[in-house]
Design an enzyme around this catalytic site. Sequence first.
Site, short mmCIF file in Angstrom:
data_model
loop_
_atom_site.label_atom_id
_atom_site.label_comp_id
_atom_site.label_asym_id
_atom_site.label_seq_id
_atom_site.Cartn_x
_atom_site.Cartn_y
_atom_site.Cartn_z
N GLU A 90 -5.15 1.58 3.18
CA GLU A 90 -5.00 0.50 4.15
C GLU A 90 -4.92 1.03 5.57
O GLU A 90 -5.51 0.46 6.50
CB GLU A 90 -3.74 -0.33 3.83
CG GLU A 90 -3.62 -1.62 4.61
CD GLU A 90 -3.00 -1.47 5.99
OE1 GLU A 90 -3.20 -2.36 6.85
OE2 GLU A 90 -2.31 -0.44 6.22
N GLU A 91 -4.20 2.12 5.77
CA GLU A 91 -3.99 2.64 7.12
C GLU A 91 -5.29 3.19 7.73
O GLU A 91 -5.42 3.26 8.96
CB GLU A 91 -2.92 3.74 7.12
CG GLU A 91 -1.54 3.27 6.69
CD GLU A 91 -0.86 2.33 7.66
OE1 GLU A 91 -1.51 1.90 8.64
OE2 GLU A 91 0.31 2.01 7.45
N HIS A 112 0.85 -1.19 0.00
CA HIS A 112 0.00 0.00 0.00
C HIS A 112 0.89 1.24 0.00
O HIS A 112 1.96 1.26 0.59
CB HIS A 112 -0.98 0.00 1.17
CG HIS A 112 -0.36 0.03 2.55
ND1 HIS A 112 0.02 1.21 3.16
CD2 HIS A 112 -0.07 -0.96 3.43
CE1 HIS A 112 0.53 0.93 4.36
NE2 HIS A 112 0.48 -0.37 4.55
N HIS A 140 4.30 3.61 12.26
CA HIS A 140 3.21 4.36 12.90
C HIS A 140 3.71 5.35 13.95
O HIS A 140 2.91 6.10 14.51
CB HIS A 140 2.17 3.43 13.54
CG HIS A 140 1.40 2.61 12.57
ND1 HIS A 140 0.16 2.09 12.87
CD2 HIS A 140 1.67 2.21 11.30
CE1 HIS A 140 -0.29 1.39 11.82
NE2 HIS A 140 0.62 1.46 10.86
N ASP A 199 -0.48 4.36 0.81
CA ASP A 199 -0.94 5.34 1.80
C ASP A 199 -0.16 5.14 3.09
O ASP A 199 0.40 4.06 3.34
CB ASP A 199 -2.44 5.22 2.04
CG ASP A 199 -2.82 3.97 2.81
OD1 ASP A 199 -2.49 2.87 2.34
OD2 ASP A 199 -3.45 4.08 3.90
N ASP A 228 6.53 1.11 5.97
CA ASP A 228 5.11 0.76 5.98
C ASP A 228 4.32 1.75 5.15
O ASP A 228 3.82 2.74 5.68
CB ASP A 228 4.62 0.76 7.44
CG ASP A 228 3.17 0.37 7.59
OD1 ASP A 228 2.66 -0.35 6.72
OD2 ASP A 228 2.55 0.77 8.58
#
Length: 451
Positions: A156-157, A90, A423, A92, A123
């Site tokens: 996705e996030e 992903h 994150h 995003d 990520d």
Amino acid sequence: MSPDPIAETVASLMPRAKAELTELVAFKSVADFEQFPRSESEAAANWVAGALRAEGFQDVALLDTPDGTQSVYGFLPGPEGAPTVLLYAHYDVQPPLDEAAWATPPFELTERDGRWYGRGSADCKGGVIMHLLALRALKANGGVPVNVKVIAEGSEEQGTGGLERYAEAHPELLAADTIVIGDAGNFRVGLPTVTSTLRGMTLVRVSVDTLEGNLHSGQFGGAAPDALAALVRALDSLRAEDGSTTVDGLTSDEVWDGLQYDEAVFRKDAKVLDGVGLIGRGTVADRIWARPAVTVLGIDCPPVVGATPSVQASARALISLRVPPGVDAVEATKLLRAHLEAHTPWGARVRTEQIGQGQPFRADTESPAYAAMAEAMSEAYPGEEMQYAGQGGSIPLCNTLSSLYPSAEILLIGLSEPEAQIHAVNESVSPEELERLSVAEALFLRKYAAS
């Protein structure tokens, strides 16, 4: 023994990989368009689409998904009769949080102490680059031996399920014999790992009301019911004295029988402050991979700065519940909502609302694709054998793909090892991991085609 040509090719491509990841990280592609411009996500999607076209992919398309974001699709045909492999990542990313807390700007890829820092570097924009590296290495050494589909998700996030709903409406699009999800990570740097389980997740918003409006705490405090205090009581009921999650009716005694997570190593990885204890009971692996975990993500209440001496009339919170394999996320959501409603004190008015949900996932690790990946990883990481680990996070798409394509083998690999701090502020990727995992993926595709 002469160096493996795949490994040599990937090594030679690493400067290009860094340049491309620099370009991709520069897009502020947070799929929350109240905070970040939609144009940033669209630009990132177009970058991925352009990269696929440059590699000879056909049918490259920007898919408008039901949640208002775009996923990028492309198909690279292989030899006649070859199996089809879907590669997922992903583009995003999570918001950067406190940009002032970053040592370097979050949307500028910066090399420091042997790592590349930037939001999405691990990520999962790094996952996009990993797939490109693997395919380029194969093209330079005899060709790609399988049919390849690539899908790069755009939300996705956010957990809003756009790609899941699109796949359900167009089930033929992502059909494959094997699916490689490039959104997991090694247990630690240098230890090749496939993630075999994922916890699911539910998001619930709870609102508490007790008064028609705020009241002076000196005049009414002590008898007037405080909505914020009622909410705190309800939230506290979600944990036992030792910090274990306690949702009425939800089992919390499962055990993890695979790779274990040393408690001292976990403390270091999680950056737990000296003297602060871990929460829960059982092994660390039990707690983070096999059992439910509740987290209060945010509370709406007055900030300390500017607060007035008032009894609060209303308060609300957003709660995440991670759901282990073997537990139905729909049932867990019902239990969480019922628990909050039952444990809100003083007859306060309480409302709960489901915001998001995803089922847990368990892979079939006895499949031929896993055998091929084990061989590939042992070659890419000399002296190491592939390990199986769980992941406390959620990738709801896995269950959608599993239900749409029940015969497909699903493997989860990626760049999000503990040092990556995904994150969080100062997210980074290890270029050595990017290189080795790209080699492993290329070798896997070759071995899988021959199996």
